[in-house]
Scaffold this active site. Structure first.
Site, short mmCIF file in Angstrom:
data_model
loop_
_atom_site.label_atom_id
_atom_site.label_comp_id
_atom_site.label_asym_id
_atom_site.label_seq_id
_atom_site.Cartn_x
_atom_site.Cartn_y
_atom_site.Cartn_z
N ARG A 52 0.84 -1.22 0.00
CA ARG A 52 0.00 0.00 0.00
C ARG A 52 0.87 1.25 0.00
NH1 ARG A 52 -4.11 -0.11 4.69
NH2 ARG A 52 -4.86 1.76 3.65
N ASN A 85 -7.85 8.99 6.24
CA ASN A 85 -7.00 8.34 5.24
C ASN A 85 -5.55 8.30 5.71
OD1 ASN A 85 -9.33 8.25 3.73
ND2 ASN A 85 -8.81 10.06 2.52
N HIS A 106 -5.93 8.42 11.62
CA HIS A 106 -5.61 6.98 11.65
C HIS A 106 -4.16 6.71 11.30
CE1 HIS A 106 -10.16 5.97 11.03
NE2 HIS A 106 -9.90 6.50 12.20
N GLY A 174 -16.59 11.67 1.45
CA GLY A 174 -16.03 10.37 1.07
C GLY A 174 -15.82 9.41 2.21
N ASN A 200 -20.97 12.63 -1.13
CA ASN A 200 -20.77 11.19 -1.29
C ASN A 200 -21.70 10.70 -2.40
OD1 ASN A 200 -20.70 8.33 -0.90
ND2 ASN A 200 -19.97 8.69 1.20
N PRO A 201 -21.19 9.92 -3.36
CA PRO A 201 -22.09 9.43 -4.42
C PRO A 201 -23.15 8.47 -3.89
CG PRO A 201 -19.84 8.58 -4.73
CD PRO A 201 -19.80 9.53 -3.60
N1 APR Z 1 -16.01 10.63 -4.00
C1 APR Z 1 -16.56 10.69 -2.75
N2 APR Z 1 -16.91 9.60 -2.04
C2 APR Z 1 -16.71 8.40 -2.61
C3 APR Z 1 -16.15 8.24 -3.91
C4 APR Z 1 -15.80 9.43 -4.61
N3 APR Z 1 -15.27 9.39 -5.83
N4 APR Z 1 -16.09 6.90 -4.19
C5 APR Z 1 -16.57 6.25 -3.09
N5 APR Z 1 -16.97 7.15 -2.17
C6 APR Z 1 -17.55 6.90 -0.85
C7 APR Z 1 -18.28 5.59 -0.71
O1 APR Z 1 -19.64 5.77 -1.09
C8 APR Z 1 -18.16 5.34 0.81
O2 APR Z 1 -19.24 5.96 1.50
O3 APR Z 1 -16.47 6.84 0.05
C9 APR Z 1 -16.87 6.06 1.19
C10 APR Z 1 -15.74 5.11 1.53
O4 APR Z 1 -16.12 4.44 2.69
P1 APR Z 1 -15.11 3.39 3.33
O5 APR Z 1 -14.59 2.51 2.25
O6 APR Z 1 -15.84 2.79 4.52
O7 APR Z 1 -13.91 4.27 3.85
P2 APR Z 1 -13.86 5.17 5.16
O8 APR Z 1 -15.20 5.71 5.49
O9 APR Z 1 -12.75 6.13 4.97
O10 APR Z 1 -13.42 4.09 6.29
C11 APR Z 1 -13.18 4.64 7.57
O11 APR Z 1 -12.48 2.46 8.34
O12 APR Z 1 -11.36 0.66 7.51
C12 APR Z 1 -11.28 1.69 8.44
O13 APR Z 1 -9.47 2.90 9.28
C13 APR Z 1 -10.12 2.57 8.09
O14 APR Z 1 -10.02 4.97 7.79
C14 APR Z 1 -10.79 3.80 7.50
C15 APR Z 1 -12.10 3.83 8.24
#
Ligand code: APR
Length: 227
Positions: A52, A85, A106, A174, A200-201
């Site tokens: 990663r 992130n 994180h 996001g 968020n989409p």
């Molecule tokens: N623009 C905006 N949002 C987007 C896009 C985009 N192009 N593509 C996807 N998404 C959204 C998805 O709809 C989803 O709601 O981004 C979100 C990603 O969610 P996760 O994959 O759960 O990521 P995140 O919320 O950052 O996870 C939080 O969980 O796994 C742990 O520590 C890790 O920091 C991470 C935490």
């Protein structure tokens, strides 16, 4: 501001929970991002993080990262960005260097932590990275990532609580809003009467609880909002 993996999706970095591309689709989190997994097999965990690490260095900040850095340049000290992130793309876009604050709730993939002293050191370039890496003190280092079941960096989290409690406007960009305490920051801002806007989409668990939700990708949504 609170951002999650979605703001880096347009940089080609897989999110966590998107079934078709998400990291976790291939792995079970507890098998990789957890203290027991690391104790059990540090080499395997480091293999995954080194991969990663290479990926994020090969990625570029996208329009969403850049628009947030520009917004900070306008707002200065009143701008606060908490990211979940660990890809370092906000910092590479310049966030935190235009008078505002960037906190990585994180941790990040670009540094590692001395297991004995807790000191944090930047990782060498991938071609020179041995895994597990050894600190300048000669101790083994672990990824500088907050694993499931671990506490977030206290100073960063306290600063985030303060910023969101005092915010007039907060953007939640996001994130699926399922991991606390990060997701709770949006609700703390709401409780203090802030205008909290999600970009968020997809709909998320936070959507019904916020002022309103822009069904857009990060870059497009920020462009619409900032116009
Ligand atoms: N623009 C905006 N949002 C987007 C896009 C985009 N192009 N593509 C996807 N998404 C959204 C998805 O709809 C989803 O709601 O981004 C979100 C990603 O969610 P996760 O994959 O759960 O990521 P995140 O919320 O950052 O996870 C939080 O969980 O796994 C742990 O520590 C890790 O920091 C991470 C935490």
């Amino acid at each position: 501001m609170l951002t999650g993996a979605g703001i880096s999706a347009e940089s080609g970095i897989p999110t966590f929970r998107d079934a078709q591309t998400g990291h976790w689709a291939r792995f079970r989190p507890e098998d990789l991002a957890s203290p027991p997994a690391y104790q059990r097999d540090p080499e395997m965990v480091w293999e995954w993080y080194a991969g990663r690490y290479r990926d994020v260095l090969a990625a570029q900040p996208n329009e969403g990262h850049r628009l947030l850095a520009e917004l900070e340049a306008h707002k200065g000290a009143g701008f606060f960005l908490a990211t979940q992130n660990v890809d370092g793309l906000h910092a590479r876009a310049g966030s935190g260097t235009h008078g505002g604050t960037l906190v990585e709730l994180h941790g990040n993939l670009l540094s590692a932590r001395d297991e004995k002293t807790g000191e944090i050191f930047p990782l060498p370039a991938p071609e020179g990275l041995q895994t597990p890496p050894v600190s300048p003190n000669g101790n083994r280092m672990r990824p500088n990532i907050v694993w499931f079941g671990e506490y977030l960096p206290e100073a960063a989290l306290n600063a985030a609580h303060q910023a969101f409690a005092g915010a007039e406007v907060a953007l939640i960009i996001g994130t699926s809003g399922v991991v606390y305490p990060a997701a709770g920051l949006a609700l703390e801002a709401m409780a203090e009467g802030a205008t909290v806007i999600e970009i968020n989409p997809d709909e998320t668990e936070l959507t019904p609880l916020l002022t309103f939700s822009l069904r857009e990708k990060a870059g497009q949504g920020l462009r619409l909002l900032l116009e």
